[in-house]
Scaffold this motif. Structure first.
Motif, PDB file in Angstrom:
ATOM      1  N   SER A 137     -11.129 -11.662  -8.158  1.00  0.00           N
ATOM      2  CA  SER A 137     -11.110 -10.777  -9.326  1.00  0.00           C
ATOM      3  C   SER A 137     -12.507 -10.681  -9.927  1.00  0.00           C
ATOM      4  CB  SER A 137     -10.132 -11.308 -10.375  1.00  0.00           C
ATOM      5  OG  SER A 137     -10.089 -10.475 -11.504  1.00  0.00           O
ATOM      6  N   LYS A 148       5.414   0.197  -2.952  1.00  0.00           N
ATOM      7  CA  LYS A 148       5.010  -0.673  -4.049  1.00  0.00           C
ATOM      8  C   LYS A 148       6.010  -1.781  -4.339  1.00  0.00           C
ATOM      9  CE  LYS A 148       1.283   1.676  -4.568  1.00  0.00           C
ATOM     10  NZ  LYS A 148       0.022   1.112  -4.033  1.00  0.00           N
ATOM     11  N   HIS A 170       0.832  -1.205   0.000  1.00  0.00           N
ATOM     12  CA  HIS A 170       0.000   0.000   0.000  1.00  0.00           C
ATOM     13  C   HIS A 170       0.868   1.257   0.000  1.00  0.00           C
ATOM     14  CE1 HIS A 170      -2.740   3.125   1.619  1.00  0.00           C
ATOM     15  NE2 HIS A 170      -3.648   2.469   0.914  1.00  0.00           N
ATOM     16  N   GLN A 180      -3.384  -8.204  -9.004  1.00  0.00           N
ATOM     17  CA  GLN A 180      -4.448  -7.736  -8.113  1.00  0.00           C
ATOM     18  C   GLN A 180      -5.252  -8.886  -7.515  1.00  0.00           C
ATOM     19  OE1 GLN A 180      -6.725  -4.188  -9.024  1.00  0.00           O
ATOM     20  NE2 GLN A 180      -5.454  -3.814 -10.819  1.00  0.00           N
ATOM     21  N   THR A 218      -1.996  -9.409  -2.144  1.00  0.00           N
ATOM     22  CA  THR A 218      -2.518  -8.081  -2.472  1.00  0.00           C
ATOM     23  C   THR A 218      -3.876  -7.860  -1.824  1.00  0.00           C
ATOM     24  OG1 THR A 218      -1.344  -8.070  -4.589  1.00  0.00           O
ATOM     25  CG2 THR A 218      -3.186  -6.547  -4.358  1.00  0.00           C
ATOM     26  N   THR A 219      -4.786  -8.808  -1.981  1.00  0.00           N
ATOM     27  CA  THR A 219      -6.147  -8.628  -1.452  1.00  0.00           C
ATOM     28  C   THR A 219      -6.145  -8.585   0.071  1.00  0.00           C
ATOM     29  OG1 THR A 219      -6.518 -11.032  -1.638  1.00  0.00           O
ATOM     30  CG2 THR A 219      -7.275  -9.648  -3.458  1.00  0.00           C
ATOM     31  N   LEU A 227      -5.040  -5.300   1.314  1.00  0.00           N
ATOM     32  CA  LEU A 227      -6.096  -4.294   1.192  1.00  0.00           C
ATOM     33  C   LEU A 227      -7.238  -4.538   2.178  1.00  0.00           C
ATOM     34  CD1 LEU A 227      -6.228  -4.078  -2.707  1.00  0.00           C
ATOM     35  CD2 LEU A 227      -5.417  -2.292  -1.146  1.00  0.00           C
ATOM     36  N   MET A 258      -1.647  -7.417 -14.917  1.00  0.00           N
ATOM     37  CA  MET A 258      -2.348  -6.523 -13.999  1.00  0.00           C
ATOM     38  C   MET A 258      -3.395  -7.285 -13.184  1.00  0.00           C
ATOM     39  SD  MET A 258      -4.737  -3.204 -14.857  1.00  0.00           S
ATOM     40  CE  MET A 258      -6.004  -4.209 -15.624  1.00  0.00           C
ATOM     41  N   PHE A 259      -4.186  -8.126 -13.855  1.00  0.00           N
ATOM     42  CA  PHE A 259      -5.235  -8.869 -13.157  1.00  0.00           C
ATOM     43  C   PHE A 259      -4.644  -9.902 -12.201  1.00  0.00           C
ATOM     44  CE2 PHE A 259      -8.249  -6.812 -15.789  1.00  0.00           C
ATOM     45  CZ  PHE A 259      -9.513  -7.068 -15.273  1.00  0.00           C
TER      46      PHE A 259
END
Length: 563
Positions: A468, A83, A80, A513, A518-519, A522, A509-510
């Protein structure tokens, strides 16, 4: 119900490949968590010089030795603020989890003051807000070990300041609900941070170390020109003798934590039942619970027989890629008492699994996926959710879906309206819902399977989880088709090299994420767990749900005010 007959060979080459991949991923995630502990431990010489304990030492000393501990949101903030994956330190500058203090299950939050002096990080704020929500839902006493430099002014964002007010609002809500809020002020609490003890029911301070003031000496001089020492403005002795902000004055961290344990032991009545050690001193067994709807519904948590399959086999089930099929019955059989399952409508909507079983004595319903959710599966799940609500039994979602079925037949069959009914049922379910993201969690399947947006009581992920709006290659192919069609309308031919580069860029990118690191960073889950620990995590969560159901609080119009 009948014992499940497994068709999975955990010794096969495929199973062993999956096990190796799962362990590798789990090791990488645990290394990220250790990175935060290591970064905090670097401050040990400074803490030793001041006669203080490190944050993790404080938490360990507060908790009952050998009792269960459920850490929460340990990857918060990963990628966050920084990077670079090699340099990002997860955790949000906050330690949080659920454990036992003087036999009482409590939410414990501690400033990780070994990192940036405990300054509140953006995702650290969100982490605190999340665990406050868990404490409120599950009626858990809230114990806060505070030592924070407050907001990092070098990273100041006005939205962080404004949203930060919810932290103090939640402390007031907890107290007003009859849930004790106890703060141990180990160090500084400046400006907004001073309202942490200010909005607590009981405050314990440490002589010579605790500080709580709205404006420290530098700000005071800049704002008014007045000169004062930290002790005069907000020291422990001043607050426990003059202002009344603190109730107890301790000589050091150890005594302060011992006082906190004594406050829990002496102040919490039968509304907060205690756990006791078994005769061998190793296992922990539930305290007696009052008769309640939860107890009558079978949510008694009395233990139950262990599964007939080794928990280690859970490492062998999930593939590295969601395109490989998994029979989620095999997962359920390794989580439930005696591997005893009762499948609901097994021949209807077969790709959507609905199963009744028990976990550590708790009667529960499982919903999981052996493929996309079709019309029949959505209707079956809706029926099952309502059936579980009628029985008062919690629902556990094991997510492993690429989403709702698409195509002409699905659309003409009413997929939208039937999927919507399932989402209605999930949204309005009257029983606790717990979600484990085991594999894919794509598209509206994330919604229908009680993803974060649907406020499950708890949500944990396996290292194999992927979240996703759709699969990476599916998204890239979709964009390729759209772009090619746009060029065709203009009379232009697609450039194969550009098209391939764009495809790979979208996939990357997908994939990045969707990754669980990553999830989880977040705060889209409450933590990543080892699959082998899933039954124990579910047991703790179900125990909490049952205890909250049975617990009678004494709510007030306002929280306890400081006098």
């Amino acid at each position: 119900m009948s014992a499940f007959e497994s068709r999975w060979n955990p010794q096969s080459s495929v199973a062993q490949q999956r096990r190796a991949a799962m362990l590798e991923r789990l090791g990488a995630l645990r290394a990220l968590e250790e990175r935060a502990a290591h970064a905090s431990a670097k401050s040990k010489p400074v803490f030793d010089k001041r006669g203080q304990l490190l944050p993790r030492e404080r938490v360990a000393l507060l908790l009952d030795p050998g009792s269960p501990w459920l850490p929460l949101c340990s990857l918060a903030g990963f990628l966050h603020d920084h990077k670079d994956p090699a340099l990002s330190v997860p955790g949000g500058g906050v330690l949080a989890g659920i454990g036992f203090v003087s036999g009482v299950r409590c939410m414990v939050v501690a400033s990780d003051s070994g990192i940036e002096a405990g300054a509140i990080q953006p995702m650290g704020l969100d982490k605190i807000l999340r665990v406050q929500e868990i404490a409120l839902q599950n009626k858990l006493p809230f114990i806060h070990l505070v030592e924070s430099a407050g907001a990092n002014l070098m990273r100041y964002r006005v939205e962080g300041f404004v949203h930060g007010g919810a932290l103090f609002r939640n402390l007031a809500r907890l107290s007003a609900a009859g849930i004790p809020v106890i703060t141990v002020q180990h160090g500084s609490g400046t400006a907004g941070g001073a309202y942490m003890p200010g909005l607590s029911d009981v405050v314990i301070m440490v002589r010579g170390r605790s500080r709580a003031f709205l404006a420290g000496p530098p700000l005071l001089m800049a704002a008014t020109g007045e000169v004062a020492t930290e002790e005069e403005l907000g020291g422990a002795e001043m607050h426990t003798t003059l202002s009344g902000l603190g109730e107890y004055l301790a000589e050091d961290d150890r005594q302060a934590l011992g006082t906190a344990r004594e406050v829990v032991a002496k102040s919490l009545d039968s509304s907060f039942p205690r756990r006791r050690e078994s005769s061998d001193g190793e296992d922990w067994i539930p305290a007696p619970r009052s008769e309640s709807r939860a107890g009558r519904a079978g949510m008694t948590g009395l233990g139950g027989l262990p599964p007939r399959f080794d928990a280690d086999e859970l490492l062998t089930l999930m593939p590295a890629h969601h395109r490989e099929p998994v029979d989620m019955r095999e997962v359920i059989a390794r989580l439930v008492d005696d591997s005893d399952l009762l499948e609901f409508k097994p021949m209807y909507g077969a790709q959507t699994l609905c199963v009744q079983a028990r976990v550590a004595g708790h009667a529960v319903g499982f919903i999981s996926n052996n493929g996309p959710i079709d019309v029949a599966g959505a209707n079956k799940a809706t029926h099952f959710i309502q059936w579980m609500c009628q029985r008062g039994q919690p629902i556990i979602y094991l997510q492993n879906t690429t989403g709702y079925m698409v195509g002409k037949d699905a659309e003409q069959g009413g997929m939208i309206k039937h999927g919507s009914k399932m989402i209605q049922a999930v949204t309005n379910a009257t029983v606790p819902q717990i979600t484990i993201q085991c594999g894919a969690s794509f598209g509206a399947g994330n919604y229908g399977m009680c993803g974060r947006g649907y406020a499950p009581r708890f949500l944990f992920s396996w290292p194999s989880a992927r979240t996703s709006v759709m699969g990476a290659e599916q998204a890239a192919r979709t964009m390729q088709i759209v772009n090619d069609a746009a060029l065709k309308r203009k009379g232009l031919a697609p450039d194969p090299e550009k098209s391939r580069a764009q495809f790979e860029r979208i996939v990357q990118m997908f994939e990045a994420q969707a990754d669980v690191a990553t999830t989880s960073g977040l705060l889209l889950d409450d933590g990543v767990i080892d699959p082998r620990d899933t039954r124990d995590v579910l047991r703790q969560c179900l125990d909490m749900c049952a205890e909250a159901e049975a617990r009678t609080l004494r709510p007030m119009q306002f929280g306890v005010a400081r006098m």
